[in-house]
Design a protein around this motif. Structure first.
Motif, PDB file in Angstrom:
ATOM      1  N   LEU A   1       1.387   1.314   3.999  1.00 21.78           N
ATOM      2  CA  LEU A   1       0.249   2.233   4.052  1.00 21.78           C
ATOM      3  C   LEU A   1      -1.043   1.432   4.095  1.00 21.78           C
ATOM      4  O   LEU A   1      -1.297   0.582   3.244  1.00 21.78           O
ATOM      5  N   SER A   2      -1.868   1.709   5.114  1.00 15.99           N
ATOM      6  CA  SER A   2      -3.178   1.057   5.235  1.00 15.99           C
ATOM      7  C   SER A   2      -4.248   2.109   5.431  1.00 15.99           C
ATOM      8  O   SER A   2      -3.965   3.247   5.850  1.00 15.99           O
ATOM      9  N   PHE A   3      -5.490   1.703   5.161  1.00 17.29           N
ATOM     10  CA  PHE A   3      -6.643   2.569   5.390  1.00 17.29           C
ATOM     11  C   PHE A   3      -7.609   1.841   6.313  1.00 17.29           C
ATOM     12  O   PHE A   3      -7.867   0.645   6.146  1.00 17.29           O
ATOM     13  N   ILE A   4      -8.116   2.572   7.296  1.00 19.30           N
ATOM     14  CA  ILE A   4      -8.989   1.971   8.291  1.00 19.30           C
ATOM     15  C   ILE A   4     -10.451   2.145   7.879  1.00 19.30           C
ATOM     16  O   ILE A   4     -10.882   3.233   7.517  1.00 19.30           O
ATOM     17  N   GLN A   5     -11.172   1.040   7.901  1.00 20.06           N
ATOM     18  CA  GLN A   5     -12.589   1.040   7.553  1.00 20.06           C
ATOM     19  C   GLN A   5     -13.377   0.565   8.766  1.00 20.06           C
ATOM     20  O   GLN A   5     -13.268  -0.594   9.183  1.00 20.06           O
ATOM     21  N   SER A   6     -14.166   1.445   9.365  1.00 18.95           N
ATOM     22  CA  SER A   6     -14.965   1.072  10.536  1.00 18.95           C
ATOM     23  C   SER A   6     -16.100   0.150  10.126  1.00 18.95           C
ATOM     24  O   SER A   6     -16.747   0.356   9.099  1.00 18.95           O
ATOM     25  N   LYS A   7     -16.323  -0.858  10.949  1.00 20.12           N
ATOM     26  CA  LYS A   7     -17.511  -1.689  10.780  1.00 20.12           C
ATOM     27  C   LYS A   7     -18.685  -0.988  11.468  1.00 20.12           C
ATOM     28  O   LYS A   7     -18.493  -0.052  12.224  1.00 20.12           O
ATOM     29  N   ARG A   8     -19.881  -1.431  11.204  1.00 15.28           N
ATOM     30  CA  ARG A   8     -21.038  -0.813  11.836  1.00 15.28           C
ATOM     31  C   ARG A   8     -21.049  -1.155  13.321  1.00 15.28           C
ATOM     32  O   ARG A   8     -21.110  -2.329  13.701  1.00 15.28           O
ATOM     33  N   VAL A   9     -20.974  -0.146  14.150  1.00 14.52           N
ATOM     34  CA  VAL A   9     -20.942  -0.307  15.606  1.00 14.52           C
ATOM     35  C   VAL A   9     -22.333  -0.009  16.149  1.00 14.52           C
ATOM     36  O   VAL A   9     -22.899   1.055  15.888  1.00 14.52           O
ATOM     37  N   MET A  10     -22.890  -0.955  16.912  1.00 12.98           N
ATOM     38  CA  MET A  10     -24.223  -0.767  17.482  1.00 12.98           C
ATOM     39  C   MET A  10     -24.211  -1.130  18.966  1.00 12.98           C
ATOM     40  O   MET A  10     -23.458  -1.998  19.401  1.00 12.98           O
TER      41      MET A  10
ATOM     42  N   GLU B   1      -7.988   7.895  -1.985  1.00 12.22           N
ATOM     43  CA  GLU B   1      -7.609   8.421  -3.303  1.00 12.22           C
ATOM     44  C   GLU B   1      -6.461   9.444  -3.210  1.00 12.22           C
ATOM     45  O   GLU B   1      -5.929   9.869  -4.247  1.00 12.22           O
ATOM     46  N   LEU B   2      -6.095   9.827  -2.012  1.00 12.36           N
ATOM     47  CA  LEU B   2      -5.124  10.907  -1.844  1.00 12.36           C
ATOM     48  C   LEU B   2      -3.681  10.416  -1.725  1.00 12.36           C
ATOM     49  O   LEU B   2      -2.749  11.199  -1.887  1.00 12.36           O
ATOM     50  N   TYR B   3      -3.515   9.133  -1.429  1.00 16.63           N
ATOM     51  CA  TYR B   3      -2.184   8.626  -1.149  1.00 16.63           C
ATOM     52  C   TYR B   3      -1.832   7.469  -2.074  1.00 16.63           C
ATOM     53  O   TYR B   3      -2.685   6.647  -2.418  1.00 16.63           O
ATOM     54  N   ASN B   4      -0.563   7.396  -2.422  1.00 13.29           N
ATOM     55  CA  ASN B   4      -0.051   6.378  -3.335  1.00 13.29           C
ATOM     56  C   ASN B   4       0.731   5.336  -2.538  1.00 13.29           C
ATOM     57  O   ASN B   4       1.781   5.655  -1.963  1.00 13.29           O
ATOM     58  N   LYS B   5       0.231   4.122  -2.513  1.00 14.38           N
ATOM     59  CA  LYS B   5       0.882   3.085  -1.710  1.00 14.38           C
ATOM     60  C   LYS B   5       2.312   2.831  -2.158  1.00 14.38           C
ATOM     61  O   LYS B   5       3.197   2.612  -1.336  1.00 14.38           O
ATOM     62  N   SER B   6       2.557   2.865  -3.456  1.00 15.54           N
ATOM     63  CA  SER B   6       3.903   2.575  -3.949  1.00 15.54           C
ATOM     64  C   SER B   6       4.907   3.619  -3.471  1.00 15.54           C
ATOM     65  O   SER B   6       6.075   3.297  -3.187  1.00 15.54           O
ATOM     66  N   THR B   7       4.461   4.872  -3.334  1.00 11.25           N
ATOM     67  CA  THR B   7       5.347   5.924  -2.836  1.00 11.25           C
ATOM     68  C   THR B   7       5.760   5.639  -1.399  1.00 11.25           C
ATOM     69  O   THR B   7       6.923   5.821  -1.020  1.00 11.25           O
ATOM     70  N   PHE B   8       4.811   5.172  -0.587  1.00 14.20           N
ATOM     71  CA  PHE B   8       5.121   4.830   0.796  1.00 14.20           C
ATOM     72  C   PHE B   8       6.012   3.590   0.861  1.00 14.20           C
ATOM     73  O   PHE B   8       6.969   3.539   1.645  1.00 14.20           O
ATOM     74  N   VAL B   9       5.712   2.597   0.030  1.00 10.00           N
ATOM     75  CA  VAL B   9       6.513   1.366   0.025  1.00 10.00           C
ATOM     76  C   VAL B   9       7.960   1.676  -0.350  1.00 10.00           C
ATOM     77  O   VAL B   9       8.906   1.128   0.243  1.00 10.00           O
ATOM     78  N   GLU B  10       8.157   2.555  -1.327  1.00  7.79           N
ATOM     79  CA  GLU B  10       9.508   2.941  -1.726  1.00  7.79           C
ATOM     80  C   GLU B  10      10.274   3.581  -0.571  1.00  7.79           C
ATOM     81  O   GLU B  10      11.507   3.507  -0.507  1.00  7.79           O
ATOM     82  N   ALA B  11       9.523   4.203   0.347  1.00  5.82           N
ATOM     83  CA  ALA B  11      10.146   4.815   1.526  1.00  5.82           C
ATOM     84  C   ALA B  11      10.236   3.839   2.700  1.00  5.82           C
ATOM     85  O   ALA B  11      10.639   4.231   3.799  1.00  5.82           O
ATOM     86  N   GLY B  12       9.836   2.608   2.470  1.00  6.64           N
ATOM     87  CA  GLY B  12       9.905   1.589   3.520  1.00  6.64           C
ATOM     88  C   GLY B  12       8.777   1.654   4.515  1.00  6.64           C
ATOM     89  O   GLY B  12       8.910   1.179   5.653  1.00  6.64           O
ATOM     90  N   ILE B  13       7.647   2.205   4.089  1.00  6.40           N
ATOM     91  CA  ILE B  13       6.505   2.396   4.993  1.00  6.40           C
ATOM     92  C   ILE B  13       5.282   1.693   4.414  1.00  6.40           C
ATOM     93  O   ILE B  13       4.913   1.917   3.252  1.00  6.40           O
TER      94      ILE B  13
ATOM     95  N   TYR C   1       1.866   3.412   8.314  1.00  4.91           N
ATOM     96  CA  TYR C   1       1.006   4.589   8.434  1.00  4.91           C
ATOM     97  C   TYR C   1      -0.426   4.179   8.123  1.00  4.91           C
ATOM     98  O   TYR C   1      -0.698   3.542   7.105  1.00  4.91           O
ATOM     99  N   ILE C   2      -1.360   4.565   9.013  1.00 10.35           N
ATOM    100  CA  ILE C   2      -2.778   4.238   8.824  1.00 10.35           C
ATOM    101  C   ILE C   2      -3.552   5.535   8.646  1.00 10.35           C
ATOM    102  O   ILE C   2      -3.423   6.467   9.441  1.00 10.35           O
ATOM    103  N   ASN C   3      -4.385   5.572   7.616  1.00 15.34           N
ATOM    104  CA  ASN C   3      -5.167   6.759   7.298  1.00 15.34           C
ATOM    105  C   ASN C   3      -6.646   6.389   7.253  1.00 15.34           C
ATOM    106  O   ASN C   3      -7.001   5.249   6.937  1.00 15.34           O
ATOM    107  N   PRO C   4      -7.541   7.323   7.542  1.00 16.32           N
ATOM    108  CA  PRO C   4      -8.969   7.043   7.372  1.00 16.32           C
ATOM    109  C   PRO C   4      -9.286   6.651   5.932  1.00 16.32           C
ATOM    110  O   PRO C   4      -8.634   7.122   4.986  1.00 16.32           O
ATOM    111  N   ILE C   5     -10.284   5.814   5.754  1.00 17.79           N
ATOM    112  CA  ILE C   5     -10.629   5.289   4.442  1.00 17.79           C
ATOM    113  C   ILE C   5     -11.006   6.397   3.461  1.00 17.79           C
ATOM    114  O   ILE C   5     -10.826   6.255   2.249  1.00 17.79           O
ATOM    115  N   GLY C   6     -11.474   7.514   3.982  1.00 17.55           N
ATOM    116  CA  GLY C   6     -11.870   8.622   3.115  1.00 17.55           C
ATOM    117  C   GLY C   6     -10.730   9.206   2.308  1.00 17.55           C
ATOM    118  O   GLY C   6     -10.960   9.887   1.303  1.00 17.55           O
ATOM    119  N   GLY C   7      -9.497   8.931   2.707  1.00 20.21           N
ATOM    120  CA  GLY C   7      -8.344   9.472   2.007  1.00 20.21           C
ATOM    121  C   GLY C   7      -7.687   8.500   1.045  1.00 20.21           C
ATOM    122  O   GLY C   7      -6.560   8.730   0.593  1.00 20.21           O
TER     123      GLY C   7
END
Length: 232
Positions: A187-196, A173-185, A165-171
Motif C-alpha cells: 500500500l502506497s500513497f501518492i503525493q504530488s509535487k508542486r507542478v508549475m 488515515e483511512l487505510y491500514n498498511k498492515s492489513t494490506f501487507v497481510e493480504a500480500g498487497i 495499491y496506490i491511494n491519494p495522500i488524502g486517504g
C-alpha cells in the motif's frame, strides 16, 4: 499488478492524472454515493487570468444516488456554453490547435450519464497522452457493493490479484498498511509535487483542470509533469 481506485472526476487536476499514470489498472469507483459540490462534475479553468469554476448541470443529483445513477441535465446547451468558455479562455494558448479538437470530442460525447461521460473523457485523455493504463468502471465487474470502505477496496485488489495499491495522500488515515501487507498487497500513497508551467504572462495558478496543463504544454512535457510525485 498496480491498481488505483478513484471516483470519476471530469477533466481532473494533474494529481488525478498522475495517479492514473502510475498504475496498470485504474478503477473508476462509480457505484458509490454521489457527492454534491465535489469534483465529479466540476473543475477549474483559467479565464481572463483568473480561476473559473465550471459545473456540468445534472438532473436530480443527490447523495442518495450512486454516481452511475446520476444523469446529465436535459438541456444540452451546457456543452456549447462550456466549449465557448474554453475557447475564449485558451484561444491564444500555445497548444490550443491540438487540444481544442480533443476537448470538443470529450464534451460532445453522446450520453446522458455523468459516469459514462467521465469514463469516455479519461479514455480520450489517456490516448492523447500515450498512457497504457486500463480503465474499468467498478459497477461493471466487482459486484461487492455490500462491502464498505477499506474492506471493499481490499476486495477489489484481491479480485484483480493486485500486488500494489496506490491511494491519494488524502486517504492516508483511512487505510491500514498492515492489513494490506497481510493480504500480500503493498500500500502506497501518492503525493504530488508542486507542478508549475507558464500560463500566458499571468501569475501561476496551480491545480487547475488537466485541460489547462494540456493547453500550455506539449505531450512530452506533460508526461514529465505526470512524473512529479512521490510515493509514501
Amino acid at each position: 499488478m498496480t491498481i488505483a481506485i478513484m471516483q470519476p472526476y471530469f477533466l481532473p487536476y494533474i494529481g488525478y492524472m498522475q495517479l492514473m499514470s502510475a498504475v496498470d489498472k485504474f478503477i473508476l469507483y462509480d457505484d458509490v454515493a454521489f457527492i454534491n459540490r465535489g469534483w465529479i462534475n466540476r473543475n477549474r479553468l483559467l479565464i481572463n487570468g483568473q480561476e473559473h469554476l465550471f459545473t456540468i448541470p445534472l438532473k436530480d443529483a443527490s447523495q442518495n444516488k450512486l454516481i452511475n445513477e446520476v444523469h446529465l441535465a436535459d438541456d444540452p446547451k451546457w456543452r456549447s456554453k462550456l466549449l465557448k468558455t474554453i475557447d475564449q479562455g485558451y484561444r491564444k494558448a500555445p497548444y490550443y490547435g491540438t487540444v481544442m479538437p480533443l476537448t470538443e470530442k470529450i464534451i460532445n460525447f453522446t450520453t446522458d450519464s455523468i459516469a459514462e461521460l467521465i469514463h469516455a473523457s479519461l479514455v480520450e485523455l489517456n490516448q492523447y497522452l500515450g498512457l497504457t493504463t486500463q480503465l474499468i468502471a467498478s459497477s461493471s465487474i466487482y459486484n461487492n457493493t455490500h462491502l464498505k470502505a477499506q474492506e471493499r477496496i481490499l476486495a477489489i485488489c484481491q479480485q484483480e490479484k493486485a500486488s500494489h495499491y496506490i491511494n491519494p495522500i488524502g486517504g492516508i488515515e483511512l487505510y491500514n498498511k498492515s492489513t494490506f501487507v497481510e493480504a500480500g498487497i503493498n500500500l502506497s500513497f501518492i503525493q504530488s509535487k508542486r507542478v508549475m508551467y507558464p500560463q500566458f504572462k499571468n501569475e501561476f495558478i496551480p491545480w487547475l483542470s488537466i485541460l489547462d496543463v494540456l493547453m500550455f504544454n506539449d505531450v512530452p512535457d506533460v508526461r514529465k509533469l505526470l512524473e512529479e510525485y512521490e510515493l509514501v
